[in-house]
Scaffold this motif. Structure first.
Motif, mmCIF file in Angstrom:
data_model
loop_
_atom_site.group_PDB
_atom_site.id
_atom_site.type_symbol
_atom_site.label_atom_id
_atom_site.label_comp_id
_atom_site.label_asym_id
_atom_site.label_seq_id
_atom_site.Cartn_x
_atom_site.Cartn_y
_atom_site.Cartn_z
ATOM 1 N N ARG A 23 1.415 0.369 10.191
ATOM 2 C CA ARG A 23 0.572 -0.754 10.260
ATOM 3 C C ARG A 23 1.220 -1.954 10.193
ATOM 4 O O ARG A 23 0.830 -3.007 10.756
ATOM 5 N N ALA A 24 2.298 -2.053 9.495
ATOM 6 C CA ALA A 24 2.956 -3.213 9.229
ATOM 7 C C ALA A 24 3.885 -3.786 10.482
ATOM 8 O O ALA A 24 3.892 -4.812 10.885
ATOM 9 N N ASP B 194 -8.715 -1.264 6.253
ATOM 10 C CA ASP B 194 -9.063 -2.524 7.238
ATOM 11 C C ASP B 194 -10.307 -2.439 7.582
ATOM 12 O O ASP B 194 -10.528 -3.253 8.537
ATOM 13 N N LEU C 166 1.548 3.173 6.464
ATOM 14 C CA LEU C 166 1.576 1.645 6.015
ATOM 15 C C LEU C 166 2.694 1.165 6.783
ATOM 16 O O LEU C 166 2.686 -0.208 7.192
ATOM 17 N N ILE D 184 -6.206 4.852 2.255
ATOM 18 C CA ILE D 184 -5.026 4.670 3.310
ATOM 19 C C ILE D 184 -4.801 5.991 4.283
ATOM 20 O O ILE D 184 -4.869 5.703 5.453
ATOM 21 N N SER E 15 -1.463 -7.716 2.560
ATOM 22 C CA SER E 15 -0.379 -6.859 3.179
ATOM 23 C C SER E 15 -0.186 -5.489 2.929
ATOM 24 O O SER E 15 -0.554 -4.670 2.175
ATOM 25 N N SER E 16 0.901 -5.019 3.887
ATOM 26 C CA SER E 16 0.959 -3.530 3.799
ATOM 27 C C SER E 16 1.863 -3.300 2.588
ATOM 28 O O SER E 16 1.783 -2.050 1.774
ATOM 29 N N TRP F 205 -0.642 -2.547 -0.370
ATOM 30 C CA TRP F 205 -1.190 -1.267 -0.335
ATOM 31 C C TRP F 205 -0.059 -0.092 -0.539
ATOM 32 O O TRP F 205 -0.500 0.857 -0.962
ATOM 33 N N ALA F 206 1.223 -0.502 -0.216
ATOM 34 C CA ALA F 206 2.234 0.364 -0.885
ATOM 35 C C ALA F 206 2.421 0.448 -2.215
ATOM 36 O O ALA F 206 2.831 1.696 -2.691
#
Length: 284
Positions: free
Chosen positions: A281-282, A129, A278, A123, A212-213, A216-217
């Motif tokens: 990113r979202a 990505d 993130l 991240i 989705s973010s 990753w969160a």
């Protein structure tokens, strides 16, 4: 079908994170709520389950686990037998059964924290990505190893000098822990992460764009909880005087306060930075 599987997996992983939060933070204020054996099992196997389930939504978690178990156990056994690369130490019986001279819990502990550190490094470096390039093959393991050793800097004095899970025969300046321990940790972690990085590079694939973010969160939130353990230990306010293997004396209050400071500006920093990345990113 894939979207449904991912959503179900994410929900279950959040449940694991919630259980881990209770299991790791509650003992600071209710020491008798969980026995040491139960607490050790929960704080080791919950992150292990997290890694296996979270990692299964992508690819390579089986290879990651194999490399982690083999490399970490090889280095740990070598360390106990020879003193390289960590320094001279020995595990007590507090962590249960052993594989040769190393507790069976050590491999799973490396896997949970190692996988989380890998994702956080990805991240931070913007690698979630895209297909890894040549720089990423080296860069992600370098950063991930720093992240994981940052965790060890927080927990090793408490686990060894306070809880006596292992003993440093020659002591050390950091509350009974030597510098060589952290250098050895970095080497061990970097080796299995770099081997995994080479494996991923040979596959030359990525499925991160469809995740989705929120997915990753999850490792960032888990790592944040791992960090907050040292804040709650400090707030609990215990203070006893201990003696390490060399006869040096240390105060538990100093160990807890130092761990709280270090975790705040290393582990919490990493987790919060990842969550902010993130969030951006979202927003697209």
């Amino acid at each position: 079908m894939m979207g449904t599987r991912h959503r179900a997996g994410e929900i279950f992983v959040w449940l694991l994170v919630a259980i881990y939060a209770v299991a790791s933070l509650l003992p600071s204020f209710a020491p008798r709520a969980l026995s040491l054996d139960v607490q050790l099992s929960l704080v080791v196997f919950l992150p292990l389950a997290f890694a296996l389930i979270h990692g299964a939504l992508r690819h390579g978690i089986v290879v990651f686990a194999i490399l982690c178990f083999v490399v970490s156990n090889a280095f740990e056994n070598l360390g106990v037998l020879t003193g390289f690369p960590f320094g001279r130490y020995v595990y007590t019986d507090a962590m249960g059964p052993k594989l040769f001279v190393v507790p069976l819990l050590i491999g799973p502990a490396y896997l949970g924290a190692g996988y989380t550190s890998w994702v956080l490094a990805s991240i931070l470096l913007g690698e979630i990505d895209r297909v890894p390039d040549r720089l990423a093959v080296v860069a992600v393991p370098i950063v991930a190893a720093f992240i994981m050793v940052g965790w060890d800097v927080c927990f090793d004095p408490g686990s060894s000098t306070l809880d006596r899970l292992w003993t440093w025969r020659d002591g050390g300046g950091y509350f009974g822990v030597p510098l060589t321990n952290y250098l050895g940790w970095y080497l061990t972690v970097f080796v299995f992460l770099f081997l995994f990085s080479l494996y991923r590079a040979r596959r030359q694939t990525t499925d991160a764009t469809r995740l989705s973010s929120t997915y990753w969160a999850q490792p960032a939130v888990l790592f944040l909880i791992m960090a907050l353990v040292y804040e709650t230990d400090y707030l609990a306010g215990s203070d006893v005087t201990l003696t390490d293997a060399t006869g040096a004396t240390w105060r538990s209050a100093d160990i807890h306060e130092t761990a709280a400071i270090v975790s705040l500006f290393t582990m919490v920093f990493v987790a919060v930075t990842c969550l902010l990345i993130l969030a951006r990113r979202a927003r697209g």
